[in-house]
Structures are given as structure tokens and as C-alpha cells.
Design an enzyme around this catalytic site. Structure first.
Site: not given
Lengths: 573, 573
Positions: B171, B174, B180-181, B260-262, B277, B286
């Protein structure tokens, strides 16, 4: 699970240039994408009438054709109204019987033909099978096809004749060959009768095995009525026992046995004729040159070696079967660099005689190199043995014309030998029936390629092969490159035109200055440009024009170099 | 032992068509025959003056050039009499500095140049090194070249973003990306200002990681002066701890964290803007499409996804370095079927814009496919989740023009994304500097080929690639075929001529009926036929002529199908 793809033998809806190859190209992509999975097979659909260019049919013999699909509509009625196949299809089905396909018939109940009903079709197919030349040859004793039952497309590791002793069963198999020893006897006889009837002639059999050449020498001596004496040299102790028995029981005092390696022993007197049978499928691949170098000490200066020379020959081949057999080995990278002895069946030779850019391609099968005995250029030490083995290295670069698109999977290797004056041995596919028909002792050699190389129609294949040696080993290395010829005619003005590199439109600007031959997409016609029918004068006249018309050939592909340094396969000295 | 082969950069003694490639072709055969042995390197001899067609020089960047040989005679004298290199050679040597070659100088004591003596030559070379753009970029903070130090041509296994949790250090790396941001913030800002100032806007960050997009969303909200609320969803428990700290310390009540997992959780209210992202080097590699499919339930019917679309792009490349890196893996057959993240250096892109038969080849880098969010064609179950993943399969067939002979070792993969309205992210080599200059987060993707495929000058490469899926995995399969264009002009009479297959001399008989373009041996000139400089009108006029002039393309080679069924590489769902 098995999967069989049904494909018409060609696609009549395509443009003439493409139609002959279209379905094979399709199959080639499917099986390549499936990585030649052996569970994937072909069902050839004979619904469209066969093409007139029969050359393209032969490529299907190199594919896994498991079924042939034959609808009633493909049959025609004979004069009595019974269903029969047209001539071309008949012959194709007969040839295909070699691969024992399953014939699938359809629409046989539709009453397309007036006589015989449903069973007439299958009766006819059974008749084709029985009358197939390949099936008949396999049934007939004495043919190679009969002898080779069960050995088709089976990879046999080559012999190590110097490092290992042959087994008795191996001798027995080879001694059964009716042609080979007949020709040896004939060659020895031809040599003997050159001497005056009164001279004592000494024959030395170098590598006598269980004695077949000794026996043939004695028969030739008898026939020629010459006073001759035979020395028989053998290094294999088991074979030597058999020789001793045969001398006692059959041969008597006309033969003297000598135990030992011909490269190191001595014999009591020099010979007039040295007879040996050390040849392999590729001629020199069982070290005949090296062994005879050692035995030449036994021969008088004007003596005769039988064989007196031999040559090695190659042709490029396609075979998904052999490609898969090679890969199935437990060490595939070594296995793809090893030449094997193979009785070819599921194989198609890719090359055709002549053709190519400027006629520079040779015949379908081409000679690599020759060995002669006795050598003319020998440098030997005081014992008469060569100082190094470098004189037995060889190399060849051969250019083959590939008329129809295919995939290179390997090279077929053959030999020819001159035993003595017009008597020879040959497994060269175009010569063998003339020289030594029905000879059984040698199957061809197969040099595999690790990766398949696609070759377009009308391309050229340049094969490089080397016979190399160090102090302990002899091995082959091989490599191939593919080319596509590109033609450009001379300018009307006379001088060749050089396209300036500053041209603004390299693809189109100079169309006026180059004239090309037809697209390489168009298949060559099989009957054309044969050096035999064309005659020499016609060819020479063409050469000037041709040389001017050639722009060159574009390289389009290459294989790996196989077996560099003999890393995967070699024959021990 | 190391062996370096000294070769001139081209051979001025050859005919113009051959000279530019002659020495590279020689090298290619040598290194192929030596099976790309890494101990075999190149010494480029700059004695002959550089060719004017600079395109052929770039291919040497894909080769192991360990030394550059520079004799004093290559230098010219500047106005003061000191030795300097001609412009073209200067620029070539500067570019070569990326690979840190050893420069070997010779004859520097011969007094060829009047000033400076022996040391003037090496001082000048040191000056070239310092002023090399690549060397300078590597020294400058903030550039990709600087960021990527030590990662050049290093194969990184791709992430498994759903199966594994990212490490904190990943993290951190990146999050350092300045570009990018900034672009994300700009895109969120552009979206926010489309709402009336009074509306409450809901933003959902799907996959918040350690919070960079949450922070940028808050900055955009602040700048846009809109009343907005942020939900931040994250499945990685370690990252979630960081998020909790940041909420407490920095963000306060404007943000609600959801663990949690989206693809399976629910959120309290639907969002107007969904920010994620999830992109990989190839866009979808990915699993951004699959993750966003799961998260689309959170978005209102007229909501905005940032990114709203992304595309995958490919270009064919040559690199003996990457070919060898791929093979060095402990399981080379698996390794050659795995896409890697790689910072390219010892690499040459083989394709050029346009060209090819009938102008059918696309640009140097070509788009494979696109994903859009929200999807327009979605079939979903009652929870709003897609029933199968088949809508996320894709396939592409791309045709590339290869102007100069080379060897295909792999494909370079890139992505471009539209974040929102004119703001994007791109690593596409021709667009990246315009869209997102100095962005560090993504190196390209490298799809290797197991075996090198030789491509002649002016050939065409057809690349097929698939994105495939089952219930648990997503994977790519890829495959390529090579072609050589063959031209034939229409007959003066008008009708196209069909060569009859019964022709007696297929190679020569119809030279009168076909007119070809220059030999494919002649290299294309780099500057020619550019769609930009040529203009659209000129191209359209040519098209009619061109279509008639095309006979077709001869297939000359093919690769294996790589990674069938995802057997060697896949991304887990």
C-alpha cells in the site's frame, strides 16, 4: 474422452488458390491450438469430389485420420447399377486402409443406387480393403510391410554397436534378410572373378557375427572356382562360440577365426578382399567409417573393400504421430535430439523434386555425404591406424522445395551403399526397388525436431546437418531454416533497378519496377518441372532468365539447433 | 566463461535491401543456434557510419549488448579540433547508456584528431553518458525511471487481489504515486460539481485500502463545496485498522467505514458516486470488472462510477533478456504461460503504425477490449448480483505491421482508464505522457511466448487473445500467427486473372499476369505512410487501388496456444 473432427478433404467453395489447403490449414490450427493432443482425431469427409491435384491428398496420411465419412452420394453406379466409388476416391480409400480407419457410411438406405441395397456399400468397401496394395503387401511373406508388422511408426533407439554386444535374437532377425546376403554374395563373386584363376585370394570378414558373410564368401568362392582363404574377425564372445561351432560342423579348414576388435587385433596376412556389414540406416551411423579405418590395416594396397562406398540421404517429413511419440518419452528434450530407427507409416514427405527459386532446390530425397573405403587421403600412424578421427566429420546444407503447405516434424534418413561394381544396397525410397527390392534389414532413420515448423506452399527448406566427433563419440547435429521465394524481373531498360531507401512509399511506389511470379499461395502443380521430363537443354536455356528474375528468398522461420555437442545422443567409439 | 561477439551495426558491403538487417540476421542465427545462452553477448562495432534508417537501430536495444566498440576513426573533429561523434552516433550511444555497456575505444593514440590527446575521447564519452536522457531521468526524483531502479526487466508475478490481502508496504509504495491520486481527486471533483450545490451526495469508496481515495474524496468535497458523505468499504482486516485510526484522527463523522467484501456486504444507502482503484497493468487483470459487478448494487440507477471505463492494449515485443528470464524459472512451461508485471528496458517493440496488406494493420499499440461501469447490459439476480460471469469474457484479434525483421518473444500489455470526463489514467506508451505523465503505480504487463517466432521484414503478425472465466477463476489465453503479404496487380484488361491449376510451369508461366510490390526483403522506410502526415483524403483515394492490388497474405508461422483453460496462470475470484 476422444474427440474426432469431421472435415471435408477440401473446400470447393474457396478460390482455386486456397481450396486445396483450406481444410488442412483449418485442421492444422485446431490441432496446434490443442497442442497435438492424441485424443483429438480426424474424420475425413469425402462428400465433395476429390481434387484433381492429388499431391495435396498425401498430407492426410501424416494426420490421425480415425474415421472416413462416405455418404451414398459419393458413390456412382457401375454398369450393372451397383454402387462403386470414382477412380480417384477408390485409390485414396485403398491407400488410407494402411491406417485402418473406421469407415462411416451414411444415407445407404435412401436407395440412391438401384442395385444391391444397403449391404452393397459395405461389401464394396470390404472389397477395396482386400484389394488395397498396402493390405495385400502386409499379408504377403517376404515383403517389408509383412516383416514390419507392429513396428510401424515405432521409435527404436539406435544401436550402440561398439559399446554393446548384439544379442543372438538380433543376429537371427537380420540373418533372415533374403536380399542383403544374396547381394553380398554377388559382390564377393564379382570381385573374386577379377583375379586370375590360379591366384590364392585372401578374404577377411571384419565383424563376422554368427557367420552369414563367411558362409556367403564360401559360396562365392565355390561359384567362382578360385582358391581362396577366409579370415573371420569377431569381438562378440557369444557370437564367436557360434562361429566356432559352424567352423567345426560346416566350414572346415578354409576358414580361420580370429577373436577381437578389428581396430586393435592383428591378422596373419593381409587380405585382398575385406568384407564387412557395419552399415546403419543412415550409412555411417553405426560407426562403419571408424571400424573400417581400424580394419584397413588388414587390406593390401590394391585390395577391395566390400562395401566400397556408402552415402547418407535426407528428406523432410511431416507426422503428428512421430511428433507425439517423440514427446511421450520421459525426457522429451533429450528425446527430441535423438535419431530413431522407424518404419514410417503415418508420415508424409514434404519435399518434391526440383523447383524453387532459380531451380536451386534439389530432388525430393537428397544426398548428404559419402564415405569411401579404402580412403584415399589417409594419414595413419606406424600401426596403420588414423591419428585422429577428424577425417570422418561431415557436413551438408540441402535445399528442398516444399510444394504444398505442411508442418515439418523431422527428417527421414536413408543410406545407399555400393558393395562392388553395380551391386549395392539401398533404402533410398526412389532407388531401393531397383537396387535391393524387399530387403528387410534397415528401416529409415528419423531425426526429430523439437518444435513443429510451419511451411507455406511453394516455400523452401534449408536443412543443415553435421556428423561430428571427439575422441570417444560420434554424433549428429541438425538445424533447418525456411524461406519464401520472392521474384523480381529485370527492368525493360536492362539494368537492374535498385529501390532507393529514401522512397516514400516502399510498399507501392515501385510496382512498376518489379514483376513477380504468381502468389506463393498458389500450390505448385505436381507434374510440373520434372527434371526428367523437362530435359537438360530446356533447363539450361531457362537459367539465364531465371537468374535475372530472382530477387531472393525471404527467411521466414528456423528451428533450434538439435543435439549441439552431442548433449542428448551419440554413438560411443 | 563469457563470450562476446563483435559485429558491425550493419554491413555496408551488402545490397541496399539486405544491408540493414544483415548483421542482426547473423547474430540471430548465432544466438538461436546457441539456444540464447546468457553467457553469449554482443559487442556492437560502430566502425561503419550509422545507417540513415534509424528504425533498424532500435532492435539492438532488445539484445545483450555488453560492449560498444568505437575506433578513433568514427569520431569527427569539432570546430576546435576535439574529437566528437556524428549526430546520429551521439544519439545512439546516449540511448545505449540505458543498458550500461562497456565502451571499448581503439586507435586513440594514433593522433587522428588534433586536440585533446588520448583522454579527449573518454572525456567525450563520459559527457555523452551524463547527458543521456535515460541516465538523467534515472537520477531525477519523481520519474518512473528513478522509481523503477533495480526493477528493469524483472518479472514480477501478478497480484491475487481477491485471494490474498495486500501487505502494508505494498500500500505504502502505491500511495506514493503523485499523479494517480491527483487525477482521482480531479475526477471526483468534476463529478461532484455536476450536482446542484444543495443536494446531499453519497460517495462510496469500494476497496478503500489504507484510505488514499477517502482522503482525496474529502479534498474534492471540500473544493467543490458540496454536502457529501463517504462510505469506505474494505475487506483487508489489517488495512481496516489503519482506516479506523484515520477516521478517528483525521476524517471524523463525514466518513462511515464498512468491513467486508464488496461482492457480498450491504451498505445503508445507495451511492451517487462509486470510486474504486482496482485496475491492473492490463486494466481488467486484477478483476476490477468482477469486483465492480458486485459493488454496482450500491450505486443509484443514474450514479457515476469512477473509473467509468477502461481498455486493454497490446504490442508485440522482442527481448532476449525477458525470453531468458521466463525460461530461468523452475517450471519453464508454466512460466511461459504466465503474464508478468515488468518495467521494460532491454526490449524492442516490433510493430509500427499502419501499413501492411491493404492498410489492414492497425497502430503500433492496439486496443483489445473495453469494460464500462455501470454496465448497460446487465442481467442480475434479486440481490443485484450477476447470475454468471460470462459477460466479462472478451476476445480480440489484432493485426500488426512488422517493418523490420525480428523475433517475437512476447506481448506488451497496457491499460487506459477514463476516470471521469476528460480525466484518465494511462500507461499506453503513445498516450501516457498526455494523460498521466510520471504516474508510477503500474509497469506494463508482459505476456511471454514459449518459443521465439521469427518475423521477416514487412510481415504481419496476427495476435489472438482471450479473457476467459469459470466460476472460480479468470485467465488469459494468447496465440499468434505470422503472414507475409503477396501482391498481384489487376490485369491491364480489367478482370482479375485466375491462374489455372493445370499450368505447366507454376513458378514462371504467369509472370506476365502478376505485378508485385518490391521484395519483402526491402525494409520499410520508417517515416513513410504515417496516417498523420499522409492525411485522410490521400488514404481513401488509395484504398480502391490497394484492394484490387492485394492477392492475399501467405501464412508463414504460428505459436502455440498459451495457457489453455488457465492451466498455468489465473486470477482467483
Amino acid at each position: 474422452m476422444q474427440l474426432s473432427i469431421r472435415l471435408p478433404i477440401y473446400d470447393p467453395s474457396k478460390a482455386p488458390e486456397d481450396e486445396l489447403n483450406a481444410t488442412w490449414e483449418m485442421w492444422d490450427i485446431v490441432r496446434s491450438v490443442c497442442d497435438y493432443n492424441p485424443r483429438l482425431t480426424l474424420t475425413l469427409d469425402l462428400t465433395p469430389p476429390l481434387p484433381t491435384t492429388l499431391g495435396v491428398l498425401s498430407k492426410w496420411t501424416a494426420e490421425p485420420v480415425q474415421h472416413i465419412f462416405l455418404p451414398a452420394s459419393t458413390f456412382i453406379a457401375n454398369t450393372k447399377g451397383y454402387p462403386v466409388l470414382p477412380k480417384g476416391t477408390q485409390s485414396f480409400v485403398r491407400q488410407s486402409m494402411a491406417h485402418r480407419p473406421i469407415i462411416i457410411m451414411s444415407d445407404v438406405r435412401s436407395g440412391t443406387h438401384s442395385k444391391g441395397g444397403e449391404s452393397a456399400y459395405s461389401q464394396y468397401i470390404r472389397h477395396l480393403e482386400k484389394s488395397s496394395p498396402v493390405v495385400q503387401a502386409a499379408l504377403k511373406a517376404g515383403t517389408v510391410e509383412n516383416f514390419a508388422q507392429g513396428y510401424q511408426d515405432y521409435l527404436q533407439a539406435p544401436l550402440q554397436p561398439l559399446m554393446d554386444n548384439l544379442q543372438s535374437i538380433t543376429y537371427q532377425t537380420f540373418e533372415r534378410d533374403p536380399v542383403k546376403y544374396r547381394n553380398y554374395e554377388e559382390a564377393i563373386y564379382n570381385a573374386l572373378v577379377e583375379w586370375p584363376a590360379s591366384d590364392r585370394i585372401v578374404i577377411c570378414v571384419a565383424g563376422a557375427g554368427r557367420g552369414p558373410l563367411v558362409a556367403r564368401s564360401l559360396l562365392a568362392i565355390q561359384r567362382s572356382r578360385r582358391p581362396a582363404f577366409v579370415y573371420a574377425v569377431e569381438k562378440n564372445p557369444n557370437a564367436f562360440v557360434t562361429l566356432q561351432n559352424r567352423q567345426e560342423m560346416e566350414w572346415g579348414s578354409g576358414v580361420q577365426l580370429i577373436y577381437g576388435d578389428m581396430r586393435s587385433i592383428e591378422i596373419p596376412e593381409q587380405a585382398d578382399i575385406l568384407v564387412s556389414e557395419l552399415l546403419g540406416s543412415f550409412g555411417d551411423n553405426e560407426l562403419s567409417p571408424e571400424c573400417l579405418d581400424g580394419a584397413m590395416r588388414f587390406l593390401k594396397a590394391d585390395g577391395i573393400s566390400i562395401p566400397c562406398s556408402y552415402t547418407a540421404h535426407l528428406a523432410p517429413l511431416q507426422s503428428s504421430k512421430l511428433f507425439n511419440e517423440t514427446r511421450m518419452n520421459k525426457d522429451p528434450s533429450k528425446s527430441a535430439e535423438t535419431p530413431y530407427v522407424v518404419m514410417f507409416q503415418n508420415v508424409d514427405i514434404l519435399s518434391a523434386d526440383g523447383g524453387g527459386l532459380g531451380g536451386r532446390c534439389g530432388p525430393q530425397t537428397q544426398e548428404c555425404w559419402e564415405f569411401e573405403h579404402p580412403r584415399k587421403d589417409g594419414v595413419v600412424d606406424d600401426r596403420g591406424l588414423p591419428i585422429t578421427n577428424s577425417h570422418n566429420t561431415r557436413s551438408a546444407k540441402l535445399t528442398f522445395h516444399i510444394p504444398h503447405a505442411g508442418v515439418l516434424h523431422g527428417l527421414a534418413g536413408y543410406f545407399e551403399a555400393v558393395l562392388y561394381k553395380g551391386v549395392g544396397l539401398s533404402i533410398h525410397p526412389q532407388h531401393k526397388d531397383r537396387v535391393s527390392k524387399d530387403m528387410l534389414s534397415w528401416f529409415p532413420l528419423f531425426f526429430p525436431f523439437k518444435d513443429p515448423l510451419y511451411l507455406p506452399s511453394n516455400s523452401e527448406l534449408q536443412v543443415s546437418i553435421w556428423r561430428l566427433t571427439n575422441e570417444r563419440q560420434v554424433w549428429y547435429e541438425w538445424y533447418a531454416e525456411s524461406f519464401l521465394p520472392v521474384f523480381s524481373a529485370p527492368l525493360p531498360g536492362g539494368e537492374d533497378h535498385k529501390t532507393p531507401t529514401s522512397s516514400h512509399d516502399p510498399f507501392f511506389a515501385s510496382t512498376t519496377t518489379h514483376v513477380a511470379v504468381p502468389s506463393p499461395l498458389i500450390d505448385a502443380v505436381d507434374s510440373s518441372f520434372s527434371p526428367v521430363s523437362g530435359g537438360e537443354e530446356g533447363r539450361k536455356e531457362d537459367e539465364g532468365v531465371r537468374e535475372k528474375a530472382c530477387a531472393g528468398a525471404v527467411k521466414i522461420g528456423q528451428t533450434l539447433l538439435h543435439n549441439p555437442g552431442g548433449r542428448s545422443s551419440w554413438i560411443g567409439l
